[in-house]
Design a protein around this motif. Structure first.
Motif, PDB file in Angstrom:
ATOM      1  N   LEU A  34      -5.036  -0.717  -3.124  1.00 54.00           N
ATOM      2  CA  LEU A  34      -3.629  -1.133  -3.778  1.00 54.00           C
ATOM      3  C   LEU A  34      -3.268  -0.539  -5.071  1.00 54.00           C
ATOM      4  O   LEU A  34      -5.053  -0.480  -5.628  1.00 54.00           O
ATOM      5  CB  LEU A  34      -3.324  -2.644  -3.677  1.00 54.00           C
ATOM      6  CG  LEU A  34      -3.349  -3.130  -2.520  1.00 54.00           C
ATOM      7  CD1 LEU A  34      -3.467  -5.176  -3.378  1.00 54.00           C
ATOM      8  CD2 LEU A  34      -2.113  -3.254  -2.741  1.00 54.00           C
ATOM      9  N   THR A  35      -2.883  -0.206  -5.927  1.00 58.41           N
ATOM     10  CA  THR A  35      -2.554   0.650  -8.058  1.00 58.41           C
ATOM     11  C   THR A  35      -3.412  -0.481  -8.042  1.00 58.41           C
ATOM     12  O   THR A  35      -3.141  -2.318  -7.667  1.00 58.41           O
ATOM     13  CB  THR A  35      -1.685   1.433  -7.846  1.00 58.41           C
ATOM     14  OG1 THR A  35      -1.085   0.399  -7.783  1.00 58.41           O
ATOM     15  CG2 THR A  35      -1.353   2.511  -6.615  1.00 58.41           C
ATOM     16  N   GLU A  38       0.315  -2.530  -8.509  1.00 62.67           N
ATOM     17  CA  GLU A  38       0.221  -3.976  -7.637  1.00 62.67           C
ATOM     18  C   GLU A  38      -0.736  -5.138  -7.213  1.00 62.67           C
ATOM     19  O   GLU A  38      -0.292  -6.272  -6.693  1.00 62.67           O
ATOM     20  CB  GLU A  38       0.138  -2.686  -5.857  1.00 62.67           C
ATOM     21  CG  GLU A  38       1.004  -1.933  -5.821  1.00 62.67           C
ATOM     22  CD  GLU A  38       0.372  -0.958  -4.488  1.00 62.67           C
ATOM     23  OE1 GLU A  38       1.747  -0.152  -4.109  1.00 62.67           O
ATOM     24  OE2 GLU A  38      -0.284  -0.868  -4.604  1.00 62.67           O
ATOM     25  N   ILE A  39      -2.370  -4.269  -7.591  1.00 58.93           N
ATOM     26  CA  ILE A  39      -2.613  -6.291  -7.711  1.00 58.93           C
ATOM     27  C   ILE A  39      -2.251  -7.124  -9.054  1.00 58.93           C
ATOM     28  O   ILE A  39      -2.379  -8.684  -8.712  1.00 58.93           O
ATOM     29  CB  ILE A  39      -4.106  -5.670  -8.066  1.00 58.93           C
ATOM     30  CG1 ILE A  39      -4.767  -5.039  -6.738  1.00 58.93           C
ATOM     31  CG2 ILE A  39      -5.275  -6.841  -8.290  1.00 58.93           C
ATOM     32  CD1 ILE A  39      -6.463  -4.241  -7.292  1.00 58.93           C
ATOM     33  N   ALA A  40      -1.851  -6.167 -10.216  1.00 58.00           N
ATOM     34  CA  ALA A  40      -1.591  -6.590 -10.995  1.00 58.00           C
ATOM     35  C   ALA A  40      -0.375  -7.138 -11.268  1.00 58.00           C
ATOM     36  O   ALA A  40      -0.386  -8.972 -11.602  1.00 58.00           O
ATOM     37  CB  ALA A  40      -1.380  -5.975 -12.256  1.00 58.00           C
ATOM     38  N   THR A  64     -14.188  -0.489  -5.011  1.00 58.32           N
ATOM     39  CA  THR A  64     -14.220   0.478  -6.004  1.00 58.32           C
ATOM     40  C   THR A  64     -13.264   1.111  -6.206  1.00 58.32           C
ATOM     41  O   THR A  64     -11.820  -0.067  -6.005  1.00 58.32           O
ATOM     42  CB  THR A  64     -14.737   1.815  -4.335  1.00 58.32           C
ATOM     43  OG1 THR A  64     -13.896   1.815  -3.856  1.00 58.32           O
ATOM     44  CG2 THR A  64     -16.014   1.728  -3.795  1.00 58.32           C
ATOM     45  N   ARG A  65     -12.999   1.971  -7.155  1.00 60.25           N
ATOM     46  CA  ARG A  65     -11.771   2.502  -8.011  1.00 60.25           C
ATOM     47  C   ARG A  65     -11.736   4.070  -8.149  1.00 60.25           C
ATOM     48  O   ARG A  65     -13.487   4.524  -7.807  1.00 60.25           O
ATOM     49  CB  ARG A  65     -11.657   2.036  -9.306  1.00 60.25           C
ATOM     50  CG  ARG A  65     -11.031   0.839  -9.663  1.00 60.25           C
ATOM     51  CD  ARG A  65     -10.703   0.089 -10.556  1.00 60.25           C
ATOM     52  NE  ARG A  65     -12.528   0.273 -11.918  1.00 60.25           N
ATOM     53  CZ  ARG A  65     -12.134  -0.180 -12.922  1.00 60.25           C
ATOM     54  NH1 ARG A  65     -10.761  -0.982 -13.357  1.00 60.25           N
ATOM     55  NH2 ARG A  65     -13.584  -1.000 -13.580  1.00 60.25           N
ATOM     56  N   ARG A  66     -10.634   4.700  -7.021  1.00 58.93           N
ATOM     57  CA  ARG A  66     -10.012   6.456  -7.722  1.00 58.93           C
ATOM     58  C   ARG A  66      -9.440   6.693  -8.293  1.00 58.93           C
ATOM     59  O   ARG A  66      -7.991   5.494  -8.292  1.00 58.93           O
ATOM     60  CB  ARG A  66     -10.523   6.686  -6.194  1.00 58.93           C
ATOM     61  CG  ARG A  66     -10.315   8.148  -5.780  1.00 58.93           C
ATOM     62  CD  ARG A  66     -10.575   8.339  -4.639  1.00 58.93           C
ATOM     63  NE  ARG A  66     -11.852   8.246  -4.592  1.00 58.93           N
ATOM     64  CZ  ARG A  66     -12.350   8.006  -3.207  1.00 58.93           C
ATOM     65  NH1 ARG A  66     -11.731   8.147  -2.236  1.00 58.93           N
ATOM     66  NH2 ARG A  66     -13.514   8.325  -3.271  1.00 58.93           N
ATOM     67  N   VAL A  72      -4.804   4.411 -10.441  1.00 58.50           N
ATOM     68  CA  VAL A  72      -6.293   4.070  -9.830  1.00 58.50           C
ATOM     69  C   VAL A  72      -5.724   3.363  -9.034  1.00 58.50           C
ATOM     70  O   VAL A  72      -5.014   2.176  -8.990  1.00 58.50           O
ATOM     71  CB  VAL A  72      -6.883   2.996 -11.592  1.00 58.50           C
ATOM     72  CG1 VAL A  72      -8.007   2.787 -11.039  1.00 58.50           C
ATOM     73  CG2 VAL A  72      -7.272   4.423 -12.696  1.00 58.50           C
ATOM     74  N   THR A  73      -6.483   3.640  -7.845  1.00 60.64           N
ATOM     75  CA  THR A  73      -6.261   2.607  -6.120  1.00 60.64           C
ATOM     76  C   THR A  73      -7.522   1.774  -5.791  1.00 60.64           C
ATOM     77  O   THR A  73      -8.960   2.671  -6.710  1.00 60.64           O
ATOM     78  CB  THR A  73      -6.836   3.565  -5.369  1.00 60.64           C
ATOM     79  OG1 THR A  73      -4.955   4.885  -5.617  1.00 60.64           O
ATOM     80  CG2 THR A  73      -5.772   3.616  -4.211  1.00 60.64           C
ATOM     81  N   CYS A  74      -7.213   1.232  -5.839  1.00 62.42           N
ATOM     82  CA  CYS A  74      -9.118  -0.100  -5.733  1.00 62.42           C
ATOM     83  C   CYS A  74      -8.412  -0.382  -3.913  1.00 62.42           C
ATOM     84  O   CYS A  74      -8.085  -0.551  -3.314  1.00 62.42           O
ATOM     85  CB  CYS A  74      -9.392  -1.102  -6.387  1.00 62.42           C
ATOM     86  SG  CYS A  74      -7.938  -1.528  -8.400  1.00 62.42           S
ATOM     87  N   ARG A  75      -9.863  -0.403  -3.674  1.00 62.54           N
ATOM     88  CA  ARG A  75      -9.969  -0.413  -2.082  1.00 62.54           C
ATOM     89  C   ARG A  75     -11.616  -1.580  -2.673  1.00 62.54           C
ATOM     90  O   ARG A  75     -12.543  -1.762  -2.896  1.00 62.54           O
ATOM     91  CB  ARG A  75     -10.737   0.483  -1.327  1.00 62.54           C
ATOM     92  CG  ARG A  75      -9.651   1.403  -1.239  1.00 62.54           C
ATOM     93  CD  ARG A  75     -10.215   2.752  -0.405  1.00 62.54           C
ATOM     94  NE  ARG A  75      -9.431   4.083  -0.485  1.00 62.54           N
ATOM     95  CZ  ARG A  75      -8.845   4.624   0.371  1.00 62.54           C
ATOM     96  NH1 ARG A  75      -8.909   3.173   1.510  1.00 62.54           N
ATOM     97  NH2 ARG A  75      -8.195   4.882   0.125  1.00 62.54           N
ATOM     98  N   LEU A  76     -11.672  -2.763  -0.828  1.00 56.68           N
ATOM     99  CA  LEU A  76     -12.484  -3.199  -0.847  1.00 56.68           C
ATOM    100  C   LEU A  76     -14.033  -2.446  -0.646  1.00 56.68           C
ATOM    101  O   LEU A  76     -13.996  -1.911  -0.106  1.00 56.68           O
ATOM    102  CB  LEU A  76     -12.514  -4.228  -0.194  1.00 56.68           C
ATOM    103  CG  LEU A  76     -11.749  -5.903  -0.115  1.00 56.68           C
ATOM    104  CD1 LEU A  76     -11.370  -6.381   0.846  1.00 56.68           C
ATOM    105  CD2 LEU A  76     -12.094  -6.390  -1.512  1.00 56.68           C
ATOM    106  N   ASP A  77     -15.115  -3.360  -1.673  1.00 57.81           N
ATOM    107  CA  ASP A  77     -16.598  -2.452  -0.924  1.00 57.81           C
ATOM    108  C   ASP A  77     -17.512  -3.399  -0.679  1.00 57.81           C
ATOM    109  O   ASP A  77     -17.606  -4.336  -1.037  1.00 57.81           O
ATOM    110  CB  ASP A  77     -16.899  -1.699  -2.170  1.00 57.81           C
ATOM    111  CG  ASP A  77     -18.090  -1.075  -2.050  1.00 57.81           C
ATOM    112  OD1 ASP A  77     -19.026  -1.026  -0.852  1.00 57.81           O
ATOM    113  OD2 ASP A  77     -18.718  -0.534  -3.461  1.00 57.81           O
ATOM    114  N   GLY A  78     -17.812  -3.237   0.242  1.00 55.19           N
ATOM    115  CA  GLY A  78     -18.981  -4.645   1.226  1.00 55.19           C
ATOM    116  C   GLY A  78     -19.681  -4.426   0.494  1.00 55.19           C
ATOM    117  O   GLY A  78     -21.033  -5.547   1.402  1.00 55.19           O
ATOM    118  N   LYS A  79     -20.592  -3.462   0.273  1.00 65.63           N
ATOM    119  CA  LYS A  79     -22.290  -3.627  -0.605  1.00 65.63           C
ATOM    120  C   LYS A  79     -22.538  -5.387  -0.832  1.00 65.63           C
ATOM    121  O   LYS A  79     -23.825  -5.734  -0.974  1.00 65.63           O
ATOM    122  CB  LYS A  79     -23.171  -2.791  -1.344  1.00 65.63           C
ATOM    123  CG  LYS A  79     -24.443  -2.455  -1.483  1.00 65.63           C
ATOM    124  CD  LYS A  79     -24.966  -1.575  -3.071  1.00 65.63           C
ATOM    125  CE  LYS A  79     -26.050  -1.689  -3.562  1.00 65.63           C
ATOM    126  NZ  LYS A  79     -26.026  -2.879  -3.490  1.00 65.63           N
TER     127      LYS A  79
END
Length: 110
Positions: A34-35, A38-40, A64-66, A72-79
């Motif tokens: 999601l951007t 979109e999250i906000a 993580t953000r890219r 800016v797109t965000c994804r879940l990171d499993g670490k």
């Protein structure tokens, strides 16, 4: 061996302690990415506040953000969550034993 004195683990549990950050994680779990906008969108806080929450989640290894252009797109990171799950799994045996004892006490009291 589980590291019980880990600043990284402290960051994960600190990040997860906030309901807004848990809501962000839930939103990201429902989508591949999601951007920030979109999250906000459904949150009752400002965009700068969302960005601060995303900073905390990223530092904890949960997101993580890219950036591509201005988006800016965000994804879940499993670490981060893997570290927390390892810590929780180590102590699960104690909780299980305590719950088993409680169940036995409650059954005897019937």
């Amino acid at each position: 061996m589980v590291n019980r004195q880990s600043p990284a683990l402290d960051r994960v549990f600190g990040a997860l302690s906030d309901p807004t950050r848990r809501a962000i994680i839930a939103r990201l779990d429902a989508a591949e990415a999601l951007t920030v906008s979109e999250i906000a969108a459904p949150l009752p806080i400002s965009l700068p506040a969302v960005m601060k929450h995303l900073d905390v989640l990223e530092q904890a290894g949960l997101v993580t953000r890219r950036k591509a252009g201005r988006t800016v797109t965000c994804r879940l990171d499993g670490k981060g969550i893997r570290d927390a799950m390892g810590w929780l799994a180590h102590y699960q045996r104690f909780w299980g034993e305590s719950l088993d004892r409680l169940a036995a006490i409650l059954e005897d009291g019937r």
